[in-house]
Motif scaffolding. Sequence first.
Motif, PDB file in Angstrom:
ATOM      1  N   SER A 334       0.835  -1.198   0.000  1.00 42.86           N
ATOM      2  CA  SER A 334       0.000   0.000   0.000  1.00 42.86           C
ATOM      3  C   SER A 334       0.869   1.247   0.000  1.00 42.86           C
ATOM      4  N   PRO A 335       0.474   2.303  -0.714  1.00 43.78           N
ATOM      5  CA  PRO A 335       1.219   3.562  -0.656  1.00 43.78           C
ATOM      6  C   PRO A 335       1.239   4.183   0.729  1.00 43.78           C
ATOM      7  N   GLN A 336       0.321   3.763   1.601  1.00 39.65           N
ATOM      8  CA  GLN A 336       0.309   4.281   2.966  1.00 39.65           C
ATOM      9  C   GLN A 336       1.375   3.633   3.833  1.00 39.65           C
ATOM     10  N   GLY A 337       1.971   2.535   3.360  1.00 32.25           N
ATOM     11  CA  GLY A 337       3.141   1.971   4.016  1.00 32.25           C
ATOM     12  C   GLY A 337       2.885   0.919   5.063  1.00 32.25           C
ATOM     13  N   ASN A 338       1.758   0.936   5.751  1.00 32.77           N
ATOM     14  CA  ASN A 338       1.534   0.001   6.850  1.00 32.77           C
ATOM     15  C   ASN A 338       0.637  -1.175   6.470  1.00 32.77           C
ATOM     16  N   LEU A 339       0.257  -1.279   5.215  1.00 33.84           N
ATOM     17  CA  LEU A 339      -0.588  -2.365   4.745  1.00 33.84           C
ATOM     18  C   LEU A 339      -0.001  -2.970   3.468  1.00 33.84           C
ATOM     19  N   TYR A 340      -0.337  -4.222   3.234  1.00 39.07           N
ATOM     20  CA  TYR A 340      -0.090  -4.818   1.934  1.00 39.07           C
ATOM     21  C   TYR A 340      -1.251  -5.737   1.614  1.00 39.07           C
ATOM     22  N   ALA A 341      -1.483  -5.969   0.337  1.00 40.47           N
ATOM     23  CA  ALA A 341      -2.616  -6.769  -0.112  1.00 40.47           C
ATOM     24  C   ALA A 341      -2.104  -8.025  -0.802  1.00 40.47           C
ATOM     25  N   ALA A 342      -2.905  -9.082  -0.703  1.00 40.51           N
ATOM     26  CA  ALA A 342      -2.563 -10.356  -1.339  1.00 40.51           C
ATOM     27  C   ALA A 342      -3.792 -10.903  -2.037  1.00 40.51           C
ATOM     28  N   GLY A 343      -3.627 -11.322  -3.287  1.00 42.37           N
ATOM     29  CA  GLY A 343      -4.689 -11.988  -4.028  1.00 42.37           C
ATOM     30  C   GLY A 343      -4.429 -13.481  -4.087  1.00 42.37           C
ATOM     31  N   SER A 344      -5.490 -14.270  -4.187  1.00 45.98           N
ATOM     32  CA  SER A 344      -5.362 -15.721  -4.145  1.00 45.98           C
ATOM     33  C   SER A 344      -6.122 -16.354  -5.299  1.00 45.98           C
ATOM     34  N   TYR A 352      -3.325  -7.030   4.942  1.00 38.96           N
ATOM     35  CA  TYR A 352      -2.497  -7.425   6.074  1.00 38.96           C
ATOM     36  C   TYR A 352      -1.761  -6.207   6.627  1.00 38.96           C
ATOM     37  N   TYR A 353      -1.692  -6.192   7.965  1.00 36.82           N
ATOM     38  CA  TYR A 353      -1.153  -5.028   8.671  1.00 36.82           C
ATOM     39  C   TYR A 353       0.263  -5.313   9.141  1.00 36.82           C
ATOM     40  N   GLU A 354       1.174  -4.407   8.848  1.00 37.71           N
ATOM     41  CA  GLU A 354       2.541  -4.502   9.327  1.00 37.71           C
ATOM     42  C   GLU A 354       2.630  -3.929  10.758  1.00 37.71           C
ATOM     43  N   PRO A 355       3.620  -4.337  11.574  1.00 42.51           N
ATOM     44  CA  PRO A 355       4.844  -5.038  11.163  1.00 42.51           C
ATOM     45  C   PRO A 355       4.786  -6.557  11.249  1.00 42.51           C
ATOM     46  N   GLN A 356       3.706  -7.133  11.801  1.00 49.23           N
ATOM     47  CA  GLN A 356       3.669  -8.573  12.000  1.00 49.23           C
ATOM     48  C   GLN A 356       2.826  -9.307  10.966  1.00 49.23           C
ATOM     49  N   GLY A 357       2.100  -8.602  10.124  1.00 49.76           N
ATOM     50  CA  GLY A 357       1.331  -9.236   9.066  1.00 49.76           C
ATOM     51  C   GLY A 357      -0.003  -9.784   9.505  1.00 49.76           C
ATOM     52  N   GLU A 358      -0.645  -9.160  10.520  1.00 50.31           N
ATOM     53  CA  GLU A 358      -1.974  -9.598  10.931  1.00 50.31           C
ATOM     54  C   GLU A 358      -2.993  -9.336   9.828  1.00 50.31           C
ATOM     55  N   ALA A 359      -3.924 -10.269   9.667  1.00 49.25           N
ATOM     56  CA  ALA A 359      -4.980 -10.086   8.667  1.00 49.25           C
ATOM     57  C   ALA A 359      -5.991  -9.086   9.194  1.00 49.25           C
ATOM     58  N   VAL A 360      -6.258  -8.060   8.401  1.00 49.71           N
ATOM     59  CA  VAL A 360      -7.248  -7.052   8.761  1.00 49.71           C
ATOM     60  C   VAL A 360      -8.597  -7.412   8.167  1.00 49.71           C
ATOM     61  N   PHE A 361      -8.610  -7.693   6.873  1.00 49.11           N
ATOM     62  CA  PHE A 361      -9.836  -8.078   6.192  1.00 49.11           C
ATOM     63  C   PHE A 361      -9.517  -9.096   5.108  1.00 49.11           C
ATOM     64  N   ILE A 373      -3.380  -7.341  -8.688  1.00 52.32           N
ATOM     65  CA  ILE A 373      -3.966  -6.313  -7.831  1.00 52.32           C
ATOM     66  C   ILE A 373      -3.069  -5.079  -7.865  1.00 52.32           C
ATOM     67  N   ALA A 374      -3.660  -3.911  -7.641  1.00 54.35           N
ATOM     68  CA  ALA A 374      -2.899  -2.662  -7.639  1.00 54.35           C
ATOM     69  C   ALA A 374      -3.640  -1.628  -6.802  1.00 54.35           C
ATOM     70  N   PHE A 375      -2.904  -0.902  -5.962  1.00 52.55           N
ATOM     71  CA  PHE A 375      -3.464   0.187  -5.180  1.00 52.55           C
ATOM     72  C   PHE A 375      -3.507   1.463  -6.024  1.00 52.55           C
ATOM     73  N   SER A 376      -4.474   2.320  -5.720  1.00 54.04           N
ATOM     74  CA  SER A 376      -4.455   3.662  -6.285  1.00 54.04           C
ATOM     75  C   SER A 376      -3.318   4.438  -5.628  1.00 54.04           C
ATOM     76  N   TRP A 395     -12.225  -1.633  -5.352  1.00 52.75           N
ATOM     77  CA  TRP A 395     -12.668  -1.773  -3.970  1.00 52.75           C
ATOM     78  C   TRP A 395     -12.412  -0.480  -3.204  1.00 52.75           C
ATOM     79  N   ASP A 396     -13.376  -0.059  -2.425  1.00 52.25           N
ATOM     80  CA  ASP A 396     -13.239   1.126  -1.578  1.00 52.25           C
ATOM     81  C   ASP A 396     -12.652   0.684  -0.245  1.00 52.25           C
ATOM     82  N   LEU A 397     -11.392   1.031   0.025  1.00 52.91           N
ATOM     83  CA  LEU A 397     -10.746   0.598   1.256  1.00 52.91           C
ATOM     84  C   LEU A 397     -11.172   1.421   2.457  1.00 52.91           C
ATOM     85  N   ARG A 398     -11.960   2.472   2.241  1.00 51.89           N
ATOM     86  CA  ARG A 398     -12.574   3.155   3.379  1.00 51.89           C
ATOM     87  C   ARG A 398     -13.634   2.265   4.015  1.00 51.89           C
ATOM     88  N   LYS A 399     -14.221   1.409   3.186  1.00 57.18           N
ATOM     89  CA  LYS A 399     -15.196   0.418   3.637  1.00 57.18           C
ATOM     90  C   LYS A 399     -14.842  -0.899   2.956  1.00 57.18           C
TER      91      LYS A 399
END
Length: 518
Positions: A334-344, A352-361, A373-376, A395-399
Amino acid sequence: MELNKNDVNDKDEPHLRPNDSTTITDRSTHDITEPHDAVTGPIEPLEPVNTHSMEEQSLETCPHEEDISDNTSKHGNITTDTNEDDRVNAADSASTSVSDSRLKSAVSDSRVSSEVIVEPETCRENMEISDNTENMVDNQQQFMAVHSENTSDSQTLQMYSPTLLTQVGFEPDNYLRGCKWSVDGTKVLTATNENKFYVYDFPLDVDTQSNVSEMRHSRVISETGGVYDYCWYNQTSDPSSCTFLTTSKDNPIHNWDANTGQLLSSYRAYDQMDELTAAYSLCYSLDGTKIYSGFKKMIRVFDTNRPGRECQSRPTFAGKVGGQGGIISCLAPSPQGNLYAAGSYSRSIGLYYEPQGEAVFVFEGQQGGVTHIAFSPDGTKLFSGGRKDPEILCWDLRKPGQILYVAVRKVETNQRIYFDLDSTGRYLFSGNHDGMVTVWDTQQPPIKLRPDTDFVLKSFQEFRAHNDTVNGISLHPTQPVLATSSGQRHVPSLDDDEDLPSDTDSDQENSLKLWLCK
C-alpha cells in the motif's frame, strides 16, 4: 490511429452476484504481537465474528496461468449504501489521521461491509441500494465527491491517439508474459514462455518517434523453470544499481543485476519437509527493506539485506479460524506503508497489517482466481482482476468489501492479463483478449445498468495494439509512454492440415511495443 468510443452495452454488463459468505480472520489465536498504530498506540485485536470458513481450493501443483484449471464462481453483490452526506463524511474522515480509530469488521449477507481506519463519528449503518433513480444519482454524486479529494497538481497523462514508437517481435511459440518499467524509467523488462527475461534500455528524452531507434535488448537472463512472477527493485534511482527479482518453478527467489546480467543473491524458502519450495508471487515492501513472497496459504517475508533461508512465515489460513486459502498469486504494497494486499487463486483478497502481518480483512468478489492487484496512488482504493473474469473491480478501502465500480474488459483464458494506473491515478489501462487496449477515466461517475448489478465505469478510449492477446500493460513512471506485450499459448486444431496455414496464424503475435500517448 482512430480511437473508438467504447460505450458499455448489454453484453458488457457485470455478472449478477448472488449472496456468498465472507471470511474475516481473527488472528488472536496466533502467537503474534499486537500491532501498534503510529499515532494512537496499540490497536484493539479483531473481535471474533460469526463467519463461514472459506472453502479450501485443492491446488497441489505449481501453477502457470494457463495450466491451472479454473474454478469460476459468481459471488455476492455488495448492497451497501448510505445517504449522500454520511458517505461524503465517511470519505472525509478516512482521509484524516487515524487518531482514536480502531479496526472493526462486520459480515453482511454478501460481501464484507465494514469500516476501517475511520473516525468514531463515521456512519456505520448499512442499507440496501434503492432501485429508484434518485439513489442512483446520489451514488454518482458521492463517487465524484470522493474523487474530488484525489485531484493532483502533478502532470496528467494526456490521452490522444497513441503513436507507435518502436516494437520488437519474438518467435511464434515464444509468447510474452507481461512487461514492466523500472522505477527510474530507464529500462523495460519482459518475460517470455522460454523462461527468459529481456532487458531493453530506453532514453528519457523521448518526444517523437524519430528519437527512438530499433529496440535491441541489452541483456538476456535465463531461468531453468517456468516463470511465475518478477518485479523491479522499487527504491532505485541510480541506473547503475538497477536490479529485479524473479521466481520460477523449482527455484529460489533470484535477485538479478539488470546492467550486467549477474545473479546477485538468492532467497530460499523451505517447506515442512525441509525441501526447497518456489514462490508463486513476490513484491517489495514500500520502503524496499522487505520481500513479500506468496505460497500456498502462506506469505513469507525476507529481509532484502539478508539473502539466504532466514525469513518470517505468515500463514494466511488457520484451521477453524479460516482466513485466505489457496495459492497467494499476487501481492502489492500500500502507498500508505503500513498495509499490503494479497490476491489468491481461491478468489479472495486479503489486507495485512505490518509489522507482523496480521490479517485485517479478507473479502471475495472476483469470478475467477485473482491474478493481479494494484493500489491507487493515494491508497484509498484497490483494483483487482482475475482469470477468465472480464471484470476489474475497484474496492473502496474506506469500507473494505464495498465495490465502487466495475470496469469491463475481455479475458477469456487463465492467462494473467495486467492492468496499470497512471501516476495520478486518473487513467486505468488494461489489455484485452482480442488485442485491444482499453482506457478508463476513473474520475468519471459510474452508471448502474440494472438495479441488481454493480456500478459500471464506462471506458472512454480503446485502440488496437496487437493482433493477439495484450497480456502486459505498463506505464512509464515519468514519460507519457505505454509499454504493451502480447501473445498466448495457441493449441493447433486436430483438423488442421500441416501443409496449409492455420486460420489463426494471422492472429498470432508475440511482440513488445512502446506507444507515445501525447
